[in-house]
Write an enzyme that holds these catalytic residues in place. Structure first.
Site, mmCIF file in Angstrom:
data_model
loop_
_atom_site.group_PDB
_atom_site.id
_atom_site.type_symbol
_atom_site.label_atom_id
_atom_site.label_comp_id
_atom_site.label_asym_id
_atom_site.label_seq_id
_atom_site.Cartn_x
_atom_site.Cartn_y
_atom_site.Cartn_z
ATOM 1 N N SER A 137 43.799 55.656 46.489
ATOM 2 C CA SER A 137 42.432 55.818 45.988
ATOM 3 C C SER A 137 42.326 57.160 45.272
ATOM 4 O O SER A 137 42.988 58.131 45.658
ATOM 5 C CB SER A 137 41.433 55.795 47.143
ATOM 6 O OG SER A 137 40.151 56.195 46.683
ATOM 7 N N TYR A 150 38.893 58.921 55.498
ATOM 8 C CA TYR A 150 39.350 57.908 54.532
ATOM 9 C C TYR A 150 40.184 58.554 53.421
ATOM 10 O O TYR A 150 41.289 58.080 53.108
ATOM 11 C CB TYR A 150 38.167 57.153 53.947
ATOM 12 C CG TYR A 150 38.557 56.155 52.883
ATOM 13 C CD1 TYR A 150 39.159 54.951 53.224
ATOM 14 C CD2 TYR A 150 38.332 56.404 51.530
ATOM 15 C CE1 TYR A 150 39.533 54.025 52.246
ATOM 16 C CE2 TYR A 150 38.701 55.493 50.554
ATOM 17 C CZ TYR A 150 39.297 54.307 50.910
ATOM 18 O OH TYR A 150 39.668 53.400 49.939
HETATM 19 N N1 LIG Z 1 36.991 48.620 46.431
HETATM 20 C C1 LIG Z 1 37.094 49.924 46.158
HETATM 21 O O1 LIG Z 1 36.154 50.559 45.641
HETATM 22 C C2 LIG Z 1 38.383 50.635 46.472
HETATM 23 C C3 LIG Z 1 38.580 51.902 45.904
HETATM 24 C C4 LIG Z 1 39.750 52.586 46.185
HETATM 25 C C5 LIG Z 1 40.707 52.003 46.985
HETATM 26 N N2 LIG Z 1 40.493 50.761 47.529
HETATM 27 C C6 LIG Z 1 41.526 50.209 48.414
HETATM 28 O O2 LIG Z 1 41.879 48.903 47.963
HETATM 29 C C7 LIG Z 1 42.390 48.158 49.059
HETATM 30 C C8 LIG Z 1 41.734 46.795 49.084
HETATM 31 O O3 LIG Z 1 40.344 46.967 49.268
HETATM 32 P P1 LIG Z 1 39.251 45.964 48.711
HETATM 33 O O4 LIG Z 1 38.282 46.771 47.955
HETATM 34 O O5 LIG Z 1 39.878 44.786 48.084
HETATM 35 O O6 LIG Z 1 38.555 45.561 50.098
HETATM 36 P P2 LIG Z 1 38.069 44.177 50.702
HETATM 37 O O7 LIG Z 1 37.489 43.319 49.644
HETATM 38 O O8 LIG Z 1 37.243 44.545 51.882
HETATM 39 O O9 LIG Z 1 39.431 43.506 51.182
HETATM 40 C C9 LIG Z 1 40.171 44.098 52.203
HETATM 41 C C10 LIG Z 1 41.300 43.159 52.565
HETATM 42 O O10 LIG Z 1 42.008 43.739 53.678
HETATM 43 C C11 LIG Z 1 42.029 42.808 54.737
HETATM 44 N N3 LIG Z 1 41.950 43.504 56.012
HETATM 45 C C12 LIG Z 1 40.963 44.331 56.446
HETATM 46 N N4 LIG Z 1 41.215 44.735 57.698
HETATM 47 C C13 LIG Z 1 42.389 44.144 58.052
HETATM 48 C C14 LIG Z 1 43.164 44.156 59.239
HETATM 49 N N5 LIG Z 1 42.793 44.836 60.319
HETATM 50 N N6 LIG Z 1 44.320 43.454 59.262
HETATM 51 C C15 LIG Z 1 44.702 42.728 58.172
HETATM 52 N N7 LIG Z 1 44.020 42.684 57.039
HETATM 53 C C16 LIG Z 1 42.866 43.372 56.986
HETATM 54 C C17 LIG Z 1 40.826 41.906 54.531
HETATM 55 O O11 LIG Z 1 41.037 40.611 55.046
HETATM 56 P P3 LIG Z 1 40.556 40.062 56.472
HETATM 57 O O12 LIG Z 1 39.151 40.544 56.695
HETATM 58 O O13 LIG Z 1 40.696 38.577 56.310
HETATM 59 O O14 LIG Z 1 41.529 40.628 57.457
HETATM 60 C C18 LIG Z 1 40.791 41.810 53.006
HETATM 61 O O15 LIG Z 1 41.667 40.799 52.563
HETATM 62 C C19 LIG Z 1 42.113 49.001 50.316
HETATM 63 O O16 LIG Z 1 43.313 49.654 50.697
HETATM 64 C C20 LIG Z 1 41.092 50.016 49.842
HETATM 65 O O17 LIG Z 1 41.130 51.213 50.587
HETATM 66 C C21 LIG Z 1 39.351 50.063 47.280
#
Ligand SMILES: NC(=O)c1ccc[n+]([C@@H]2O[C@H](COP(=O)([O-])OP(=O)(O)OC[C@H]3O[C@@H](n4cnc5c(N)ncnc54)[C@H](OP(=O)(O)O)[C@@H]3O)[C@@H](O)[C@H]2O)c1
Length: 260
Positions: A137, A150
């Site tokens: 991030s 975070y």
């Molecule tokens: N969206 C943003 O603004 C942003 C910005 C910077 C970085 N990121 C990073 O991008 C990555 C993906 O995030 P996203 O935005 O796509 O979030 P998201 O839509 O909430 O998706 C998160 C994914 O991780 C899975 N997950 C969560 N907890 C888990 C656990 N305990 N075990 C296994 N799987 C788990 C969830 O699936 P289940 O609930 O089915 O387990 C889901 O598939 C993360 O590492 C996040 O930190 C996101």
């Protein structure tokens, strides 16, 4: 045909990677907790792209579940691309934050990607090729902007990725750190934040498509929202120059003043 294992593939950035890699003809291993969502996505991708898709239901904060995914990487069919994407945000300051929530975040954002990368590199090094994509991030570069741990978990991901790239590049393993800024996914609502209040939110399709441009160029760090790449190059240049300034004696400014 090569295989990509994607964690956090049930929605958001991970599900978008699954669509893109399936469209490129990769077989997939999809990992997350929500079996129904994973099976639904798997069925859609098999039908649309004639690829093989395995599903592993795993809570990556659980050591036993994590061990199953590590085992898949070590002894299952070869995995050529690991996407360490599963992650969560934790709002609130460090002081007073919930101890168990912090521990769970460290397990998900640090322990799981580390041990999965460790499980993946054995086979990749033996085969002399492979790729690991770690989702970090931009807040790793501005820790004061995002309170609590975070940003620190994501700084770990960036440092791990850069160290792994230096170590594994000569063995044929490409490592990419992807640093999104705010991206429109459910992560915000899960953390109790109204994404409508955040400016400049990128669509998840744009984020993953841009990250894949960096992947295809074999960039080690890809920052899709950063318009001026020279800002990153200057930052990295300063970091690369710093070791030449390190010595074996304390810097003059730390010498105890001589008092007479
Ligand atoms: N969206 C943003 O603004 C942003 C910005 C910077 C970085 N990121 C990073 O991008 C990555 C993906 O995030 P996203 O935005 O796509 O979030 P998201 O839509 O909430 O998706 C998160 C994914 O991780 C899975 N997950 C969560 N907890 C888990 C656990 N305990 N075990 C296994 N799987 C788990 C969830 O699936 P289940 O609930 O089915 O387990 C889901 O598939 C993360 O590492 C996040 O930190 C996101």
């Amino acid at each position: 045909m090569s295989t990509a294992l994607i964690t956090g593939a049930s929605e958001g950035i991970g599900a978008t990677y699954a669509h893109r890699f399936a469209a490129r003809g990769h077989d997939l291993v999809l990992v997350a907790r929500n079996t129904d969502k994973l099976e639904g996505l798997a069925a859609e991708l098999r039908a649309a792209h004639a690829v093989s898709v395995e599903v592993i239901t795993a809570d990556l904060t659980d050591a036993t579940h994590l061990g199953l995914v590590e085992k898949r990487l070590r002894v299952g069919g070869p995995v050529d691309i690991l996407v360490n994407n599963a992650g969560a945000a934790l709002m609130g300051p460090f002081h007073g934050n919930d101890r168990n929530k912090m521990e769970a975040l460290i397990r998900l954002n640090i322990t799981a990607p580390t041990l999965l990368a460790s499980a993946a590199v054995d086979g990749m090094a033996a085969r002399g090729n492979g790729a690991i994509i770690n989702i970090g991030s931009v807040v790793s570069l501005m820790p004061a902007y995002f309170p609590g741990i975070y940003a620190a978990t994501k700084a770990y991901i960036l440092t791990l990725s850069q160290g792994l790239a230096a170590e594994m590049g000569p063995k044929g393993v490409y490592v990419q750190a992807v640093l999104p800024a705010a991206t429109r996914t459910a992560i915000w609502a899960k953390a109790g934040v109204d994404v409508g209040q955040i400016p400049n939110v990128m669509s998840v399709d744009d984020l993953v498509d841009a990250a894949l441009v960096g992947f295809d160029r074999r960039e080690s760090v890809t920052i899709p929202p950063l318009a001026d790449a020279s800002l990153w190059e200057t930052f990295e240049g300063a970091r690369a120059a710093l070791p030449s300034g390190l010595g074996g004696t304390p810097a003059d400014r730390y010498r105890t003043p001589v008092t007479t």
